[in-house]
Design a protein around this motif. Structure first.
Motif, mmCIF file in Angstrom:
data_model
loop_
_atom_site.group_PDB
_atom_site.id
_atom_site.type_symbol
_atom_site.label_atom_id
_atom_site.label_comp_id
_atom_site.label_asym_id
_atom_site.label_seq_id
_atom_site.Cartn_x
_atom_site.Cartn_y
_atom_site.Cartn_z
ATOM 1 N N THR A 158 18.746 32.853 54.108
ATOM 2 C CA THR A 158 18.806 32.593 52.660
ATOM 3 C C THR A 158 17.575 33.138 51.959
ATOM 4 N N ARG B 153 14.486 33.031 46.183
ATOM 5 C CA ARG B 153 13.305 33.908 46.048
ATOM 6 C C ARG B 153 13.606 35.026 45.063
ATOM 7 N N ARG C 172 8.450 26.385 48.697
ATOM 8 C CA ARG C 172 8.115 26.457 50.121
ATOM 9 C C ARG C 172 6.840 27.283 50.328
ATOM 10 N N TYR D 165 6.668 30.949 50.319
ATOM 11 C CA TYR D 165 6.811 31.638 49.029
ATOM 12 C C TYR D 165 5.564 31.500 48.160
ATOM 13 N N SER E 11 13.560 34.572 63.369
ATOM 14 C CA SER E 11 14.920 34.080 63.151
ATOM 15 C C SER E 11 15.930 35.227 63.220
ATOM 16 N N PRO F 261 18.207 36.993 61.430
ATOM 17 C CA PRO F 261 18.293 38.239 60.643
ATOM 18 C C PRO F 261 17.186 39.244 60.985
ATOM 19 N N ASN G 3 9.709 30.645 61.803
ATOM 20 C CA ASN G 3 11.124 30.581 61.482
ATOM 21 C C ASN G 3 11.334 31.179 60.108
ATOM 22 N N CYS G 4 12.582 31.507 59.816
ATOM 23 C CA CYS G 4 12.975 32.289 58.631
ATOM 24 C C CYS G 4 12.024 32.148 57.423
ATOM 25 N N ILE G 5 11.495 33.270 56.975
ATOM 26 C CA ILE G 5 10.559 33.265 55.852
ATOM 27 C C ILE G 5 11.213 33.800 54.578
ATOM 28 N N GLY G 6 12.527 33.957 54.591
ATOM 29 C CA GLY G 6 13.257 34.299 53.369
ATOM 30 C C GLY G 6 13.107 35.739 52.916
ATOM 31 N N LEU G 7 12.912 36.646 53.877
ATOM 32 C CA LEU G 7 12.803 38.064 53.525
ATOM 33 C C LEU G 7 13.831 38.879 54.326
ATOM 34 N N CYS G 8 14.957 38.235 54.617
ATOM 35 C CA CYS G 8 15.972 38.794 55.516
ATOM 36 C C CYS G 8 16.563 40.113 55.016
ATOM 37 N N ASP G 9 16.545 40.317 53.702
ATOM 38 C CA ASP G 9 17.081 41.567 53.161
ATOM 39 C C ASP G 9 16.135 42.732 53.439
ATOM 40 N N GLN G 10 14.908 42.420 53.835
ATOM 41 C CA GLN G 10 13.928 43.466 54.134
ATOM 42 C C GLN G 10 13.400 43.306 55.559
ATOM 43 N N ALA H 99 3.287 38.972 52.098
ATOM 44 C CA ALA H 99 4.521 39.367 52.772
ATOM 45 C C ALA H 99 4.459 40.848 53.138
#
Lengths: 398, 144
Positions: free
Chosen positions: A90, A94, A125, A128, B72, B74, B110-117, B127
């Protein structure tokens, strides 16, 4: 159904550092409207009538939440924006925060008016932190322009814990404690942050509010299915050519997102809703994306035919075992035992009995875990046992 | 914390104070936990409970720069393992370890929310995305 930009209306259009660019796009007009023309009850009624449901995964009707907090007795109430998206795969919040922090701020101020709260928190979080300054700058500009008179918004940062995206754990974290889920009832609407009436809404949920106020509940509820109104913002990644964020009307087929927009090929399975989400085989690609089918927080991870089912489930469970807060036994122990069993299959040393144990343990965890983490932790196991049982059987020692 | 300082917060300020110690010392030393317990009038085990709960707080000393590579799914699908190996090779340490000179600690996140990159990592709060083993040397050079 085509892509429809409601939540993402301003993303890429306005300058997230300059409030003027937001004002040119009807910014803060919804807030002015509720303050000038609507009673608190009218606001919560409008949100109720829209059919808006929470976008963080649980899908609770937003209007009912707001009404509960509005009606709850007490002078001190809180609005919390949950910006702790930690679900694997997810990243839509962001994306939204980076591009349009102002709509969120306006929505929080509307929520504050609706329930009678003077204080709002954005729980961001820790991962972020790079968004902190942008967000704080937007709050400062809104305040300076007078839009936050009588309502204060503060950012509270997490410190790295998936469970804090769960609303009761999130409140404990704001209170400076370990982020552990609470027993419910009481629910946050009557006893939330510091025991006061509180609403907690996901970033994307709040992003819908100003347009519902300006365009009316009827406009919003025209979009979507019977039980899933409006649009949904999806984060898609994994084995796709075009990963990213896409907004679709609810009820759109999974195929449209995965094949048409993200250009995935040679698909084996799709995980919808991250680590606690559902797993569908390619044959189910025409499943509509909605609360009544599969949705979660809109994380979509695509796996092609080269991927190993057991590897995916094993890694998913490792994540959940690590992130379990440890408060309740079914989740704390259950996820650990599942990792141990799946590890055996990973090595090719599973037993027939292990499959039965996974099924039995799944039932217990779903029934008896304290919060959504433990209740949904067995999803990947259950779904793959249903659709990919052969993958397990092949790893059984005879 | 824009309007009131951390010091004016009571019990609710614990995480913020622990984070303050984390950035000042690179970890949360026992003495700090003891002081916080005393000033907030809470048991020290509660302070330790919070300090050990969150992954961005550490009760053991960390290096000046903390590398967190996402492990993670992705990122894993996009070759995070090769990036992890590149960092191991470059720094001579494994995940969970700190370089002898204290310059880097290396962790898996664990997932840091940058899965599109993907694959992605954080170094401290920055980042870094779309990583390849080749990019690692250059990125690490930016952190002293």
């Amino acid at each position: 159904m085509p892509q429809q930009r409601v939540v993402l209306k301003n993303c890429g259009v306005i300058d997230p550092r300059r409030i003027e660019t937001y004002l040119e796009r009807d910014g803060f007009k919804a807030l002015a409207k509720v303050r000038r023309e609507m009673t608190r009850e009218q606001v919560t009624d409008e949100i109720k009538a829209s059919g808006l449901r929470g976008r963080g995964g649980a899908g609770f009707p937003t209007g009912i939440k707001w009404e509960g907090a509005r009606q709850a007795p007490g002078e001190e109430k809180y609005v919390i924006c949950n910006a702790d998206e930690g679900e694997v795969g997810t990243f839509k919040d962001r994306y939204i925060l980076e591009r349009d922090p102002f709509t969120l701020i306006e929505a929080m101020a509307i929520a504050g008016y609706a329930i009678g709260a003077k204080q709002g928190y954005i729980y961001l979080r820790a991962e972020y932190h790079h968004l902190f300054d942008l967000l704080q700058n937007a709050i400062n500009q809104a305040k300076k322009s007078g839009y936050l008179d009588g309502f204060r918004i503060e950012i509270r940062e997490g410190a790295g814990a998936y469970i804090c995206g769960e609303e009761s754990a999130l409140m404990d974290s704001i209170e400076g404690k370990r982020g552990e889920s609470r027993y419910r009832p009481p629910f946050p609407t009557t006893s939330g942050l510091w025991g006061k009436p509180t609403i907690i809404n996901n970033v994307e949920t709040l992003m819908n509010i100003p347009q519902i106020i300006l365009n009316g509940a009827g406009w919003f509820s025209q979009m979507g299915t019977e039980r899933s109104k409006g649009t949904k913002v999806f984060s898609i990644s994994g084995d796709v050519e075009n990963p990213g964020v896409y907004e679709l009307v609810l009820g759109s087929p999974l195929r449209e997102l995965v094949e048409d927009l993200a250009s995935a090929k040679d698909i084996k399975l799709i995980q919808i809703g991250g680590a606690t989400g559902r797993i569908l085989p390619y044959e189910k690609i025409d499943t509509p994306l909605a609360f009544e089918t599969v949705l979660g927080a809109g994380a979509v991870t695509v796996y092609n035919r080269s991927r190993d089912v057991i590897d995916i489930v094993y890694r998913t469970m490792e994540f959940l075992a690590e992130e379990s807060c440890g408060k309740c036994t079914p989740c704390r122990q259950g996820t650990e035992v599942m990792v141990e069993i799946l590890e055996k299959f990973h090595r090719g040393e599973g037993r027939e009995q292990d499959i039965r144990n996974l099924e039995a343990l799944s039932q217990v965890m779903m029934l008896t875990s304290l919060c959504g983490l433990g209740q949904a932790a067995p999803n990947a196991v259950m779904d793959t046992l249903q659709y990919f049982k052969d993958a397990y059987k092949k790893r059984v020692v005879v | 914390m824009s309007e009131k300082g951390i010091s004016t917060l009571g019990r609710e300020g614990l995480i913020l104070r622990l984070k303050e110690a984390q950035s000042k010392f690179g970890y949360v030393p026992q003495e700090v936990m003891a002081e916080l317990a005393q000033s907030l009038e809470i048991p020290i085990n509660e302070v330790y409970g919070v300090a050990s709960f969150y992954s961005f707080l550490s009760t053991r000393p960390l290096g000046r720069n903390v590398i967190r590579i996402c492990r993670s799914l992705p990122c894993y699908l996009k070759g995070a393992q090769t990036v992890i190996e590149a960092v191991e090779k470059e720094l001579g340490i494994k995940p969970g370890e700190t370089t002898p000179d204290g310059r880097f600690s290396f962790q898996l996140a664990n997932c840091i929310g940058l899965c599109d990159q993907a694959p992605a990592m954080l170094i401290n709060q920055d980042a870094h995305v779309e990583l390849t083993p080749e990019k690692i040397t250059q990125i690490l050079r930016m952190y002293k």
